[in-house]
Every structure is written in structure tokens, then in C-alpha cells.
Enzyme design. Structure first.
Site, PDB file in Angstrom:
ATOM      1  N   TYR A 164     -12.287  12.390  -8.110  1.00 41.37           N
ATOM      2  CA  TYR A 164     -11.026  12.080  -8.805  1.00 41.37           C
ATOM      3  C   TYR A 164     -10.434  13.349  -9.434  1.00 41.37           C
ATOM      4  O   TYR A 164      -9.240  13.623  -9.314  1.00 41.37           O
ATOM      5  CB  TYR A 164     -11.341  11.019  -9.862  1.00 41.37           C
ATOM      6  CG  TYR A 164     -10.258  10.715 -10.867  1.00 41.37           C
ATOM      7  CD1 TYR A 164      -9.141   9.980 -10.514  1.00 41.37           C
ATOM      8  CD2 TYR A 164     -10.403  11.114 -12.203  1.00 41.37           C
ATOM      9  CE1 TYR A 164      -8.169   9.673 -11.464  1.00 41.37           C
ATOM     10  CE2 TYR A 164      -9.446  10.796 -13.149  1.00 41.37           C
ATOM     11  CZ  TYR A 164      -8.326  10.079 -12.777  1.00 41.37           C
ATOM     12  OH  TYR A 164      -7.379   9.779 -13.716  1.00 41.37           O
TER      13      TYR A 164
ATOM     14  N   ASP B 268       0.845  -1.184   0.000  1.00 39.93           N
ATOM     15  CA  ASP B 268       0.000   0.000   0.000  1.00 39.93           C
ATOM     16  C   ASP B 268       0.892   1.249   0.000  1.00 39.93           C
ATOM     17  O   ASP B 268       1.810   1.338   0.837  1.00 39.93           O
ATOM     18  CB  ASP B 268      -0.834  -0.082   1.299  1.00 39.93           C
ATOM     19  CG  ASP B 268      -1.910   0.978   1.360  1.00 39.93           C
ATOM     20  OD1 ASP B 268      -1.760   2.008   0.685  1.00 39.93           O
ATOM     21  OD2 ASP B 268      -2.892   0.757   2.099  1.00 39.93           O
TER      22      ASP B 268
ATOM     23  N   LYS C 156      -6.920  15.111  -8.519  1.00 42.45           N
ATOM     24  CA  LYS C 156      -5.850  15.343  -9.502  1.00 42.45           C
ATOM     25  C   LYS C 156      -5.418  16.813  -9.482  1.00 42.45           C
ATOM     26  O   LYS C 156      -4.227  17.116  -9.462  1.00 42.45           O
ATOM     27  CB  LYS C 156      -6.317  14.946 -10.910  1.00 42.45           C
ATOM     28  CG  LYS C 156      -6.396  13.456 -11.144  1.00 42.45           C
ATOM     29  CD  LYS C 156      -5.017  12.817 -11.140  1.00 42.45           C
ATOM     30  CE  LYS C 156      -5.038  11.330 -11.435  1.00 42.45           C
ATOM     31  NZ  LYS C 156      -3.747  10.669 -11.161  1.00 42.45           N
TER      32      LYS C 156
HETATM   33  C1  AKB Z   1     -11.297   8.137 -16.033  1.00 48.16           C
HETATM   34  O1  AKB Z   1     -12.220   7.960 -16.839  1.00 48.16           O
HETATM   35  O2  AKB Z   1     -11.434   8.267 -14.821  1.00 48.16           O
HETATM   36  C2  AKB Z   1      -9.906   8.252 -16.599  1.00 48.16           C
HETATM   37  C3  AKB Z   1      -9.563   9.683 -16.876  1.00 48.16           C
HETATM   38  C4  AKB Z   1     -10.290  10.419 -17.924  1.00 48.16           C
HETATM   39  O3  AKB Z   1      -8.687  10.197 -16.261  1.00 48.16           O
HETATM   40  N1  AKB Z   1      -9.778   7.483 -17.790  1.00 48.16           N
END
Ligand code: AKB
Length: 338
Positions: A153, A53, A157
Site C-alpha cells: 500500500y 469498478d 501511494k
Molecule cells: C492504513 O492503516 O492502511 C491507513 C493509512 C495509515 O493510510 N489508515
């Protein structure tokens, strides 16, 4: 003396597998791969694999006691759809995991007296266009525009890009002596398509899923509307970009985060290209309004002028070559070996 090494986290993921395959051919130093999963087939004996991890600090301490890590490809992440189901876990892996590695790379930079290169894949998910009209009007988005992600996400990022810049430029800014800081470099990738791995947990996955289903002879229901458009890229170009950005002299880089892209397709254009090679493919459109809203917030295209200008980025695979020379032959072979 510690041996020099390159660390690749998330090595069993889609980008990880493709990158490690290239690195084992070209790198002259020890490769250490780290993933929660076992080592990908084919690299056994060529890398040192640690199944663990990234949040395990004692494991990282043991690692740096044995190896002088001079480059880190930090690829480990939960992708956009999966992160929506488990946002706290996503934050832990995507943000806390990155912070732990940035701290480790900062300490190592000081110990070595020269910056550790920290290469970080970011994403079109860092953008968030508020509606279709804006998406149409701002087709080729530049790095500093529309940084309003609507997914966990994407937030992760964007924030980790900022953390990387902080650790490269302002870390310990109030200390008496300026430390040697790490060298953070990041790419905002479009939807990636690999012939050798099937994506999971992403929201741009409908493209590669269509293709792999067609090659297997399975019906596929696409979860976005026909007209939904985002940029895509063949996986070999993603690997080339990572390696090229790593090798670029610092003096040529005017930014730490770069857009890169290859071609943009609507979902129906993607379907039509799949049908050209697999005429019998059964592909329907059954939009999932919630996942579609995420893709609607991503740009239709990216402006990658700074990457082209600063470190010579260009994609080897335009749309035609990507499908005809890379995707279709390799995916067909994968499911129908001769
Ligand atoms: C996702 O769909 O989460 C990835 C991206 C676009 O970063 N492929």
C-alpha cells in the site's frame, strides 16, 4: 453541452462517506460517486451513484461522454493490511486504477482547455523508517525524507504521487505542442479516526477499533505495543484539508504532495484517553509482531510546515477536542441512541 461534475471514487469508504456528506452541502455542481459498493445511506437522491469498478474503462468513457468532470477526488484504495494479503489485487486497484483515472483526467484537461483538479489521499504509509532508533531520532518527518515504504500500500501511494506529478508536469514532454495538463494535489494523511464509520483493512485501525469497542462495551486486544506512536487526525479535519487544498490557488502551492497532521499518540496514551470517557473499557495489549512492524516503520509525527505556510492548513481538532467534542459523544450516540 455536457454538465459540469465532480467525481468521487471510493465514495462508500471512510473518507469518501465523510467527504460526500460535506460536498452535498456546499457543492453547486453535480456529484458523481463511484464505488464497488452501493451508495452510502443518506446520499440517495443527492448524487448520481455508479456501482462499478474503477478499472472499467468503458464505464469511465460513458461517464465523460455525459459529464465534464472538472474535479476528481480519487479515494478508492485497498488499505495497508488488506493489501499485504492480496498484493496483486492491491496493485491493480491502487496503481492501475489511479493510472486509468489520471489518463482520463489528462484527456479531459485537453478537451476542456483547462486542468482537471485531481485530489489524491496519500498516507504516512509512504514512509518507512528502518528501526525504532531512527524513528525516535527523526520524529517529525518531512515530505522528502524516509520515502522507503515497507508495505504494498505504501509503495502504491508513493508511486501514484509520482505518477500524479508526472501527469501534471511532464506528460507528453516530447510532443510538438505542450498539452493542457491536469492539476494533481495530494495529502499524506496520518491515521484517521471517524465517529461515524469503523475502519477496515488498515494498520492504524487499532486506535479507532479501541474506541468503538469501548463504546459498545466489548473487550479489545490492541495489536501493537503500548509505546508504538503514530500521528492521528479526526475525520472532519481530513475533509476540511481536502476541501482547502482543492480551493487553494495554484500560485500558492510550492509542492504537489503535502504532509498534514493533528496529534501524535502512543497506543497506551490512546488507551488512557479512551478510559477517561469509558472507565469500564477492557483494553489489553496483545501485539501481532508482523502488523506492529508495519506501524513501527511509520513516523511518530509529521512535519506539516509547507501545508500550513502555503494554504493555511491547521487542524480544528486537537487531541482534547477530538475526543471530548467529536469522537466520544458521537460514538456513544451511535451505539446507545437515546
Ligand atoms: C492504513 O492503516 O492502511 C491507513 C493509512 C495509515 O493510510 N489508515
Amino acid at each position: 453541452m455536457r454538465r459540469k461534475a465532480t467525481l468521487i471514487t471510493g465514495a462508500a469508504g471512510e473518507i469518501g462517506q465523510a467527504l460526500v456528506d460535506s460536498l452535498v452541502k456546499i457543492s453547486d455542481q453535480q456529484l458523481i460517486t463511484l464505488d464497488i459498493q452501493p451508495a452510502p445511506a443518506g446520499v440517495a437522491g443527492k448524487v448520481i451513484h455508479i456501482q462499478g469498478d474503477i478499472l472499467d474503462k468503458s464505464m469511465l468513457s460513458r461517464l465523460v461522454s455525459e459529464y465534464e468532470i472538472d474535479t476528481i477526488y480519487h479515494l478508492a484504495a485497498l488499505l495497508s493490511t488488506r493489501s499485504e494479503f492480496t498484493p496483486t489485487a492491491a496493485h491493480q486497484v491502487n496503481v492501475e486504477g489511479t493510472l486509468v483515472l489520471l489518463q482520463m483526467a489528462s484527456e479531459q484537461s485537453e478537451w476542456r482547455g483547462s486542468p482537471v483538479k485531481f485530489i489524491f489521499p496519500s498516507s504516512i504509509a509512504a514512509y518507512g523508517l528502518p528501526d525504532i532508533e531512527t524513528k525516535t531520532n527523526y520524529a517529525r518527518v518531512r515530505e522528502w525524507e524516509w520515502n522507503y515504504p515497507r508495505t504494498m500500500y505504501g509503495c502504491n501511494k508513493l508511486y501514484c504521487e509520482q505518477l500524479g506529478i508526472y501527469f501534471s508536469q511532464h506528460y507528453r514532454q516530447l510532443a510538438a505542442d505542450r498539452p493542457v495538463m491536469l492539476d494533481f494535489r495530494s495529502l499524506r494523511f496520518p491515521g484517521l479516526i471517524s465517529a461515524f464509520t469503523v475502519p477496515s483493512g488498515g494498520t492504524s485501525d487499532y486506535g479507532p477499533e479501541m474506541l468503538h469497542a469501548a463504546a459498545k462495551g466489548e473487550a479489545y486486544a490492541c495489536f501493537v505495543r503500548e509505546d508504538v506512536r503514530i500521528p492521528f487526525m479526526a475525520m472532519p479535519d481530513a475533509v476540511t484539508a481536502l476541501l482547502r487544498l482543492t480551493a487553494a490557488p495554484s500560485s500558492t502551492l510550492s509542492r504537489r504532495v503535502y504532509n498534514i497532521t493533528s496529534f501524535s499518540l502512543s497506543a497506551v496514551e490512546f488507551r488512557d484517553l479512551v478510559l477517561k470517557s469509558y472507565p469500564g473499557a477492557q483494553i489489553s495489549f496483545e501485539p501481532d509482531l508482523k502488523r506492529q512492524a508495519i506501524v513501527d516503520s511509520w513516523p511518530a509525527d509529521l512535519d506539516d510546515t509547507p501545508a500550513r505556510r502555503d494554504w493555511g492548513w491547521y487542524p480544528d481538532y486537537g487531541v482534547e477536542r477530538c475526543f471530548v467534542e467529536y469522537l466520544v459523544p458521537n460514538i456513544t450516540k451511535r451505539y446507545h441512541p437515546a
